[in-house]
Design a protein around this motif. Structure first.
Motif, mmCIF file in Angstrom:
data_model
loop_
_atom_site.group_PDB
_atom_site.id
_atom_site.type_symbol
_atom_site.label_atom_id
_atom_site.label_comp_id
_atom_site.label_asym_id
_atom_site.label_seq_id
_atom_site.Cartn_x
_atom_site.Cartn_y
_atom_site.Cartn_z
ATOM 1 N N GLU A 1 9.500 -27.383 -29.543
ATOM 2 C CA GLU A 1 9.653 -26.517 -28.376
ATOM 3 C C GLU A 1 10.623 -27.109 -27.362
ATOM 4 O O GLU A 1 11.386 -26.393 -26.722
ATOM 5 C CB GLU A 1 8.282 -26.278 -27.737
ATOM 6 N N TRP A 2 10.640 -28.428 -27.223
ATOM 7 C CA TRP A 2 11.530 -29.110 -26.283
ATOM 8 C C TRP A 2 13.000 -28.797 -26.584
ATOM 9 O O TRP A 2 13.809 -28.628 -25.668
ATOM 10 C CB TRP A 2 11.298 -30.627 -26.315
ATOM 11 N N LYS A 3 13.354 -28.713 -27.859
ATOM 12 C CA LYS A 3 14.747 -28.460 -28.246
ATOM 13 C C LYS A 3 15.147 -27.022 -27.916
ATOM 14 O O LYS A 3 16.240 -26.770 -27.403
ATOM 15 C CB LYS A 3 14.924 -28.746 -29.741
ATOM 16 N N ILE A 4 14.248 -26.086 -28.187
ATOM 17 C CA ILE A 4 14.506 -24.681 -27.861
ATOM 18 C C ILE A 4 14.636 -24.526 -26.347
ATOM 19 O O ILE A 4 15.546 -23.871 -25.847
ATOM 20 C CB ILE A 4 13.377 -23.775 -28.400
ATOM 21 N N SER A 5 13.726 -25.160 -25.628
ATOM 22 C CA SER A 5 13.735 -25.116 -24.168
ATOM 23 C C SER A 5 15.037 -25.689 -23.604
ATOM 24 O O SER A 5 15.618 -25.147 -22.663
ATOM 25 C CB SER A 5 12.528 -25.888 -23.637
ATOM 26 N N ALA A 6 15.520 -26.776 -24.198
ATOM 27 C CA ALA A 6 16.764 -27.405 -23.738
ATOM 28 C C ALA A 6 17.955 -26.470 -23.931
ATOM 29 O O ALA A 6 18.829 -26.353 -23.060
ATOM 30 C CB ALA A 6 16.997 -28.719 -24.483
ATOM 31 N N GLY B 1 21.403 -21.104 -19.259
ATOM 32 C CA GLY B 1 20.990 -20.357 -18.069
ATOM 33 C C GLY B 1 19.900 -19.325 -18.295
ATOM 34 O O GLY B 1 19.696 -18.451 -17.454
ATOM 35 N N MET B 2 19.176 -19.406 -19.380
ATOM 36 C CA MET B 2 18.107 -18.446 -19.652
ATOM 37 C C MET B 2 16.725 -19.010 -19.334
ATOM 38 O O MET B 2 15.716 -18.354 -19.601
ATOM 39 C CB MET B 2 18.172 -17.980 -21.112
ATOM 40 N N LYS B 3 16.666 -20.218 -18.774
ATOM 41 C CA LYS B 3 15.399 -20.841 -18.409
ATOM 42 C C LYS B 3 15.643 -21.750 -17.214
ATOM 43 O O LYS B 3 16.616 -22.498 -17.186
ATOM 44 C CB LYS B 3 14.854 -21.661 -19.587
ATOM 45 N N GLN B 4 14.757 -21.667 -16.241
ATOM 46 C CA GLN B 4 14.809 -22.548 -15.080
ATOM 47 C C GLN B 4 13.854 -23.716 -15.301
ATOM 48 O O GLN B 4 12.926 -23.627 -16.104
ATOM 49 C CB GLN B 4 14.409 -21.789 -13.801
ATOM 50 N N GLN B 5 14.054 -24.791 -14.558
ATOM 51 C CA GLN B 5 13.217 -25.980 -14.703
ATOM 52 C C GLN B 5 11.749 -25.635 -14.457
ATOM 53 O O GLN B 5 11.402 -25.000 -13.462
ATOM 54 C CB GLN B 5 13.669 -27.070 -13.736
ATOM 55 N N GLY B 6 10.884 -26.020 -15.390
ATOM 56 C CA GLY B 6 9.448 -25.792 -15.268
ATOM 57 C C GLY B 6 9.014 -24.362 -15.557
ATOM 58 O O GLY B 6 7.827 -24.067 -15.562
ATOM 59 N N GLU B 7 9.953 -23.477 -15.811
ATOM 60 C CA GLU B 7 9.644 -22.063 -16.027
ATOM 61 C C GLU B 7 9.194 -21.802 -17.468
ATOM 62 O O GLU B 7 9.673 -22.433 -18.398
ATOM 63 C CB GLU B 7 10.899 -21.232 -15.731
ATOM 64 N N ARG B 8 8.274 -20.865 -17.598
ATOM 65 C CA ARG B 8 7.828 -20.422 -18.921
ATOM 66 C C ARG B 8 8.600 -19.132 -19.222
ATOM 67 O O ARG B 8 8.590 -18.209 -18.419
ATOM 68 C CB ARG B 8 6.327 -20.160 -18.873
ATOM 69 N N ARG C 1 10.002 -16.173 -22.378
ATOM 70 C CA ARG C 1 9.860 -15.622 -23.725
ATOM 71 C C ARG C 1 11.206 -15.762 -24.430
ATOM 72 O O ARG C 1 12.239 -15.429 -23.873
ATOM 73 C CB ARG C 1 9.454 -14.150 -23.666
ATOM 74 N N MET C 2 11.196 -16.264 -25.661
ATOM 75 C CA MET C 2 12.441 -16.413 -26.411
ATOM 76 C C MET C 2 13.059 -15.042 -26.660
ATOM 77 O O MET C 2 12.359 -14.090 -26.988
ATOM 78 C CB MET C 2 12.192 -17.129 -27.742
ATOM 79 N N ASN C 3 14.379 -14.956 -26.481
ATOM 80 C CA ASN C 3 15.127 -13.730 -26.725
ATOM 81 C C ASN C 3 16.404 -14.136 -27.457
ATOM 82 O O ASN C 3 17.452 -14.328 -26.851
ATOM 83 C CB ASN C 3 15.445 -13.021 -25.403
ATOM 84 N N TRP C 4 16.323 -14.314 -28.762
ATOM 85 C CA TRP C 4 17.435 -14.843 -29.542
ATOM 86 C C TRP C 4 18.679 -13.971 -29.535
ATOM 87 O O TRP C 4 19.793 -14.492 -29.459
ATOM 88 C CB TRP C 4 16.972 -15.182 -30.958
ATOM 89 N N PRO C 5 18.581 -12.638 -29.572
ATOM 90 C CA PRO C 5 19.809 -11.841 -29.511
ATOM 91 C C PRO C 5 20.584 -12.049 -28.198
ATOM 92 O O PRO C 5 21.815 -11.998 -28.180
ATOM 93 C CB PRO C 5 19.321 -10.398 -29.631
ATOM 94 N N ALA C 6 19.881 -12.320 -27.109
ATOM 95 C CA ALA C 6 20.541 -12.523 -25.813
ATOM 96 C C ALA C 6 21.243 -13.871 -25.714
ATOM 97 O O ALA C 6 22.029 -14.104 -24.786
ATOM 98 C CB ALA C 6 19.519 -12.383 -24.685
ATOM 99 N N VAL C 7 20.995 -14.762 -26.649
ATOM 100 C CA VAL C 7 21.613 -16.087 -26.653
ATOM 101 C C VAL C 7 23.098 -15.999 -27.021
ATOM 102 O O VAL C 7 23.930 -16.774 -26.535
ATOM 103 C CB VAL C 7 20.849 -17.012 -27.633
ATOM 104 N N ILE C 8 23.440 -15.031 -27.856
ATOM 105 C CA ILE C 8 24.823 -14.884 -28.341
ATOM 106 C C ILE C 8 25.772 -14.604 -27.176
ATOM 107 O O ILE C 8 25.518 -13.756 -26.332
ATOM 108 C CB ILE C 8 24.910 -13.773 -29.401
#
Length: 190
Positions: free
Chosen positions: A88-93, A99-106, A108-115
């Motif tokens: 999970e740490w690698k995905i979070s990193a 820019g899809m996650k802020q520090q300490g924030e939980r 939901r993974m959105n893989w299509p939006a990563v592209i």
């Protein structure tokens, strides 16, 4: 056959599959990057399934295979992200770096939006044994820089500095081969 550019080479639009009678030219398409920090852009995400070797620490699970264009030449690198709590740490990193996650924030993974998202990473050189027993080298991403990482600001500043432009040296005045006096010719004057 339609073609698309891939790192300066022409690649068939059919995902690179060659026909039995197709022409070939390219000798080597992989350039080893020096270890260091680079900008990256996510170009593709594929869903896969991770099947561990017997005795592995992580059981069979979903896997995201992510392709990146890295560095000024846009070298293509691929990294696997195992969808397991141990990784999970690698995905979070990755999500933080783009820019899809802020520090300490939980989140939901959105893989299509990563592209298409960009960030900064640290690339290392990894040695491995080839099937023929010789040693090979490849690149891998060892760190993704989050915006709150102190090194992130330095990377952004370095990226925004103007690149050195080529400024030609002023040419010395030309002299005629028949005299030592400088050539006094001026364009447009006769």
């Amino acid at each position: 056959m339609e073609y698309q550019s891939n790192n300066g080479y022409q690649q068939p639009a059919n995902d690179g599959c060659l026909g039995w009678d197709d022409e070939i030219q390219r000798e080597d398409s992989y350039t080893l990057l020096d270890e260091g920090d680079y900008a990256f852009t996510v170009t593709k995400v594929e869903r896969a399934r991770y099947n561990p070797k017997p005795g592995g620490k992580i059981p069979a699970c979903n896997q995201a295979t992510v392709s990146f264009q890295v560095g000024p030449t846009g070298e293509v690198m691929t990294e696997n992200f195992l969808l397991h709590t141990r990784m999970e740490w690698k995905i979070s990193a990755l999500y933080a770096a783009i820019g899809m996650k802020q520090q300490g924030e939980r989140v939901r993974m959105n893989w299509p939006a990563v592209i298409g998202r960009s960030g900064y990473c640290h690339v290392t050189v990894r040695e491995y044994k080839k099937d023929d027993g010789s040693t090979g080298k490849s690149n891998s991403i060892s760190k993704y820089y989050a915006p709150w990482d102190p090194e992130y600001a330095n990377l952004q500043a370095a990226q925004q500095q103007p690149t050195q432009q080529y400024i030609p040296q002023q040419q010395p005045q030309q002299t005629s081969m028949y005299s030592t006096a400088p050539n006094q010719w001026t364009p447009g004057k006769f």
